[in-house]
Motif scaffolding. Sequence first.
Motif, PDB file in Angstrom:
ATOM      1  N   GLU A  10       0.704  -1.199   0.007  1.00 31.77           N
ATOM      2  CA  GLU A  10      -0.069   0.061  -0.033  1.00 31.77           C
ATOM      3  C   GLU A  10       1.007   1.130   0.132  1.00 31.77           C
ATOM      4  N   VAL A  11       0.385   2.421  -0.451  1.00 35.55           N
ATOM      5  CA  VAL A  11       0.993   3.589  -0.318  1.00 35.55           C
ATOM      6  C   VAL A  11       0.055   4.643   0.171  1.00 35.55           C
ATOM      7  N   THR A  12       0.680   5.689   0.677  1.00 33.04           N
ATOM      8  CA  THR A  12      -0.122   7.027   1.177  1.00 33.04           C
ATOM      9  C   THR A  12      -0.023   8.124   0.238  1.00 33.04           C
ATOM     10  N   LEU A  13      -1.303   8.575  -0.096  1.00 30.85           N
ATOM     11  CA  LEU A  13      -1.564   9.795  -0.488  1.00 30.85           C
ATOM     12  C   LEU A  13      -1.668  10.954   0.143  1.00 30.85           C
ATOM     13  N   LEU A  14      -0.487  11.892  -0.144  1.00 33.18           N
ATOM     14  CA  LEU A  14      -0.444  13.000   0.629  1.00 33.18           C
ATOM     15  C   LEU A  14      -1.525  14.029   0.385  1.00 33.18           C
ATOM     16  N   GLY A  15      -2.016  14.190  -0.790  1.00 32.53           N
ATOM     17  CA  GLY A  15      -3.231  14.901  -1.090  1.00 32.53           C
ATOM     18  C   GLY A  15      -2.441  16.481  -0.981  1.00 32.53           C
ATOM     19  N   PHE A  16      -3.480  17.454  -0.212  1.00 35.52           N
ATOM     20  CA  PHE A  16      -3.224  18.655  -0.285  1.00 35.52           C
ATOM     21  C   PHE A  16      -2.700  19.013   1.230  1.00 35.52           C
ATOM     22  N   ARG A  17      -1.562  19.667   1.146  1.00 33.22           N
ATOM     23  CA  ARG A  17      -0.950  20.032   2.653  1.00 33.22           C
ATOM     24  C   ARG A  17      -1.482  21.281   2.968  1.00 33.22           C
ATOM     25  N   VAL A  18      -2.706  21.220   3.752  1.00 37.22           N
ATOM     26  CA  VAL A  18      -3.282  22.531   3.864  1.00 37.22           C
ATOM     27  C   VAL A  18      -3.769  22.020   5.604  1.00 37.22           C
ATOM     28  N   ASP A  19      -4.257  23.478   5.982  1.00 34.07           N
ATOM     29  CA  ASP A  19      -4.581  23.386   7.578  1.00 34.07           C
ATOM     30  C   ASP A  19      -6.129  22.338   7.590  1.00 34.07           C
TER      31      ASP A  19
END
Length: 310
Positions: A10-19
């Motif tokens: 499996e992998v991790t989707l970091l996505g949008f790095r926001v608050d």
Amino acid sequence: MESNQTWISEVTLLGFRVDPALEHFLFGLFSLFYAFTLLGNGTILVLICLDLRLHTPMYFFLSHLSVIDMSYATNNVPKMLANLVNQRRTILFIPCIMQVLLYLAFAHSECLILVVMSYDRYVAICYPLRYTVIMSWRVCTTLAVTTWAFSILLALVHVVLILRLPFCGPHEINHFFCEILSVLKLACADTRLNQVVIFAACVFILVGPLCLVLVSYTRILFAILRIQSGEGRKKAFSTCSSHLCVVGLFFGSAIVMYMAPKSSHPEEQQKILSLFYSLFNPMLNPLIYSLRNAEVKGALRRALCKERPT
């Protein structure tokens, strides 16, 4: 040894790095856009299927565009929405590869169907008397089947080239879905062949089709200028200009994403570019191509009148 691992589970989707607060706002906004995408394209698809007056080559190809847009958005957006409100942002590697396959297949299909649609408009405006002969149902079906078959085969080529690679980490994808360039960064082997094939595919599936679309609309423009009726000229200009907006948005963002030097747009900008052809474009296509169209509005009115009790 552990470092020589050739497969990851499996992998991790970091996505949008926001608050976190902004994540919830984006969840609401993107959910709304996704709902509009499904509603708009679904409405167009149902109207084309139910209304016999829309059983023409132009709307036949528009129905395929609606299917592509709904499928394209559904392949990418739900996982992105789930990750915006979920701390655990993992995806199994096999579903990740399936997402790459479907994302590429639908993207290729949209490029080619836009070319076919521009050719259909070219024939309709430049050769109106021969339109029904040139754009027969046999020709339309052949063009649609060829578009889907070529798109899926090309996507399979990319996936086969990915699967030949060993993957040893890091197990993080800095994107909101399994985008092919981001997935390649997980490989612990030389990916130059993949990069060359991606660039070559872009030439044939992006630059080539874009040139054909521009040639078609240039010929259409000259034909429009010869139209004597001011009303007819205005209608043709309105249709073609809106179509070119869609073409420019889709092809432009994809070409910048896959053919521009990578140093010119960092990863966060790549995510924004991906949003254009993953979410914004599928949402705008029904508005630009169909719902502004008098024939579609008429079909919608007729459908609503049938539903209204007498």
